[in-house]
Design a protein around this motif. Structure first.
Motif, PDB file in Angstrom:
ATOM      1  N   ALA A 285       0.829  -1.209   0.000  1.00 31.50           N
ATOM      2  CA  ALA A 285       0.000   0.000   0.000  1.00 31.50           C
ATOM      3  C   ALA A 285       0.861   1.256   0.000  1.00 31.50           C
ATOM      4  O   ALA A 285       0.572   2.221  -0.716  1.00 31.50           O
ATOM      5  CB  ALA A 285      -0.934  -0.012   1.210  1.00 31.50           C
ATOM      6  N   ARG A 286       1.929   1.261   0.798  1.00 35.01           N
ATOM      7  CA  ARG A 286       2.809   2.430   0.828  1.00 35.01           C
ATOM      8  C   ARG A 286       3.519   2.615  -0.507  1.00 35.01           C
ATOM      9  O   ARG A 286       3.676   3.743  -0.988  1.00 35.01           O
ATOM     10  CB  ARG A 286       3.829   2.300   1.959  1.00 35.01           C
ATOM     11  CG  ARG A 286       3.240   2.510   3.343  1.00 35.01           C
ATOM     12  CD  ARG A 286       4.325   2.771   4.362  1.00 35.01           C
ATOM     13  NE  ARG A 286       5.232   1.640   4.505  1.00 35.01           N
ATOM     14  CZ  ARG A 286       5.059   0.634   5.344  1.00 35.01           C
ATOM     15  NH1 ARG A 286       3.986   0.609   6.126  1.00 35.01           N
ATOM     16  NH2 ARG A 286       5.927  -0.339   5.428  1.00 35.01           N
ATOM     17  N   ALA A 287       3.959   1.506  -1.115  1.00 35.05           N
ATOM     18  CA  ALA A 287       4.646   1.596  -2.403  1.00 35.05           C
ATOM     19  C   ALA A 287       3.714   2.133  -3.481  1.00 35.05           C
ATOM     20  O   ALA A 287       4.119   2.934  -4.331  1.00 35.05           O
ATOM     21  CB  ALA A 287       5.201   0.234  -2.806  1.00 35.05           C
ATOM     22  N   ALA A 288       2.446   1.699  -3.443  1.00 33.78           N
ATOM     23  CA  ALA A 288       1.478   2.175  -4.437  1.00 33.78           C
ATOM     24  C   ALA A 288       1.195   3.662  -4.279  1.00 33.78           C
ATOM     25  O   ALA A 288       0.831   4.339  -5.247  1.00 33.78           O
ATOM     26  CB  ALA A 288       0.190   1.377  -4.321  1.00 33.78           C
ATOM     27  N   ALA A 289       1.365   4.178  -3.064  1.00 37.31           N
ATOM     28  CA  ALA A 289       1.088   5.595  -2.815  1.00 37.31           C
ATOM     29  C   ALA A 289       2.262   6.501  -3.137  1.00 37.31           C
ATOM     30  O   ALA A 289       2.120   7.730  -3.115  1.00 37.31           O
ATOM     31  CB  ALA A 289       0.685   5.785  -1.348  1.00 37.31           C
ATOM     32  N   LEU A 290       3.428   5.915  -3.426  1.00 39.85           N
ATOM     33  CA  LEU A 290       4.590   6.740  -3.745  1.00 39.85           C
ATOM     34  C   LEU A 290       4.378   7.451  -5.075  1.00 39.85           C
ATOM     35  O   LEU A 290       3.775   6.894  -6.002  1.00 39.85           O
ATOM     36  CB  LEU A 290       5.853   5.872  -3.813  1.00 39.85           C
ATOM     37  CG  LEU A 290       6.335   5.270  -2.488  1.00 39.85           C
ATOM     38  CD1 LEU A 290       7.508   4.333  -2.736  1.00 39.85           C
ATOM     39  CD2 LEU A 290       6.729   6.367  -1.515  1.00 39.85           C
ATOM     40  N   PRO A 291       4.883   8.678  -5.225  1.00 37.80           N
ATOM     41  CA  PRO A 291       4.720   9.393  -6.495  1.00 37.80           C
ATOM     42  C   PRO A 291       5.430   8.661  -7.630  1.00 37.80           C
ATOM     43  O   PRO A 291       6.514   8.099  -7.450  1.00 37.80           O
ATOM     44  CB  PRO A 291       5.362  10.755  -6.228  1.00 37.80           C
ATOM     45  CG  PRO A 291       6.232  10.564  -5.029  1.00 37.80           C
ATOM     46  CD  PRO A 291       5.601   9.470  -4.219  1.00 37.80           C
ATOM     47  N   ALA A 292       4.768   8.638  -8.800  1.00 34.09           N
ATOM     48  CA  ALA A 292       5.333   7.936  -9.943  1.00 34.09           C
ATOM     49  C   ALA A 292       6.489   8.709 -10.563  1.00 34.09           C
ATOM     50  O   ALA A 292       7.405   8.118 -11.145  1.00 34.09           O
ATOM     51  CB  ALA A 292       4.247   7.696 -10.995  1.00 34.09           C
ATOM     52  N   ASP A 293       6.465  10.020 -10.450  1.00 38.25           N
ATOM     53  CA  ASP A 293       7.509  10.840 -11.073  1.00 38.25           C
ATOM     54  C   ASP A 293       8.760  10.855 -10.206  1.00 38.25           C
ATOM     55  O   ASP A 293       8.691  11.027  -8.979  1.00 38.25           O
ATOM     56  CB  ASP A 293       7.019  12.275 -11.251  1.00 38.25           C
ATOM     57  CG  ASP A 293       5.851  12.359 -12.241  1.00 38.25           C
ATOM     58  OD1 ASP A 293       5.773  11.464 -13.101  1.00 38.25           O
ATOM     59  OD2 ASP A 293       5.036  13.287 -12.117  1.00 38.25           O
TER      60      ASP A 293
END
Length: 366
Positions: A285-293
């Motif tokens: 869940a934390r990894a998915a919330a990280l900014p993609a840019d």
């Protein structure tokens, strides 16, 4: 012949295992420390632990025994500090791969014991979540420790469990934890820390840094990053407690339920049932919330600008009643790039008014 130690939670526990090895047996005694490649997202952006297939350059010294060396490298996009740690630690580092669950880990431990010609195992945890009951509201990462504990039982090797620096991982409050541990077996001293102190110039482990600081005489109230409360550094913080394998299993319901588990997915399900959560799911869940840019690199600030920013932050932070902070908290709260952190910490070390407190930083109050 080598001593065989297991870093129960991975990451900083490998440093603590090397520290304890020095205290128990002497730094020059040959040893192998088995550890997970299970690191924080700031180091490894891929959730969960890495397995042997996630690395190149492992040294397969025997079937089931893969050593991490300075030449080992994680396969992108994974990251790992273990190769750098292997270059800086006196004991050799071996990879614990939990994807085969308790039974797979037990086979690895037995193979490592045979290669080391070791008749027993020392299982090392910094903080104390290896004796978690699973219902502590501040518990965050019980699975790795519980798997290691269950695997030692399945390997049927004589095992001693060591808990160093009780409470320093901020997972179990001391009033709950200390009665489970009994009297301390030994207290770490400054001379035991010499071999690991330089690692904290770059390694982000806070619990191990607190343990080393306490062993070196630091006393006060320390703030870590993203913690429910500050930690008090007193004589308790340098203590090491010794338990039998049976005592630790009696205290850890998750480890008992993991007996016979044959895969990591099954271990996750057991953690959900016992503790009400899976730390791997939380990492996803934390990894998915990280900014993609990816943030664009910026020109690093100079030493004068960094020390001015730090001085203002230091006044606010010391006003909260803190006497010490970790390098990681400074870097994250000031949003420092790695070059900026090196510049700032170098300037702070050269400040004659700042009392030495390595690997922590002593705050100067107005």
């Amino acid at each position: 012949m080598r001593r065989l130690l297991i870093a129960a939670g991975g990451g900083g526990d490998a440093i603590t295992a090397a520290l304890l090895h020095s205290a128990l047996y002497g730094a020059d005694t040959p040893a192998l420390v088995l550890t997970y490649a299970w690191e924080r997202l700031v180091v490894d952006p891929v959730p969960g632990p890495r397995g042997a297939g996630d690395f190149t350059g492992l040294d397969a010294v025997a079937p089931g025994v893969d050593l991490i060396t300075a030449g080992t490298a994680p396969l992108a996009p994974a990251g790992s500090l273990l190769p750098r740690l292997a270059a800086g630690l006196r004991p050799r580092l071996g990879l614990l791969d939990p994807h085969g669950g308790t039974l797979g880990l037990a086979r690895q431990i037995a193979a490592a014991a045979a290669w080391c010609q070791a008749g027993r195992v020392d299982l090392v945890d910094v903080g104390g979540d290896i004796v978690a009951r699973g219902d502590e509201p501040t518990l965050r990462s019980p699975l790795g420790d519980a798997l290691a504990l269950a695997a030692c039982a399945a390997a049927a090797l004589p095992t001693t469990v060591y808990v160093a620096g009780p409470g320093l991982d901020n997972e179990i409050p001391l009033p709950l934890l200390l009665p489970r541990l009994g009297a301390p077996a030994l207290g770490l001293e400054s001379r035991h820390t010499d071999g690991v102190l330089p690692l904290f110039d770059w390694h982000p482990s806070e619990a191990s840094a607190l343990l080393v600081a306490a062993a070196r005489g630091a006393r006060g109230v320390c703030g870590t990053r993203d913690a429910p409360a500050p930690l008090t550094l007193d004589d308790t913080a340098r203590h090491v407690h010794r338990l039998t394998l049976e005592q630790a299993l009696d205290l850890n319901p998750l480890a008992r339920r993991l007996a016979g588990c044959g895969g990591l997915a099954g271990a996750e399900a057991v953690s959900e049932a016992v503790c009400g959560f899976s730390e791997i799911a939380r990492e996803r869940a934390r990894a998915a919330a990280l900014p993609a840019d990816v943030p664009r690199p910026r020109e690093p600030a100079d030493a004068a600008a960094l020390t001015a920013r730090f001085a203002e932050w230091e006044r606010r932070t010391a006003a909260q009643g803190l006497t010490h902070v970790t390098s990681r908290r400074i870097a994250e709260e000031l949003e420092l790039s790695p070059p900026e952190a090196l510049t700032l910490f170098g300037a702070l070390r050269r400040d004659p008014a700042r009392p030495p407190a390595a690997p922590l930083w002593r705050l100067l109050a107005d």
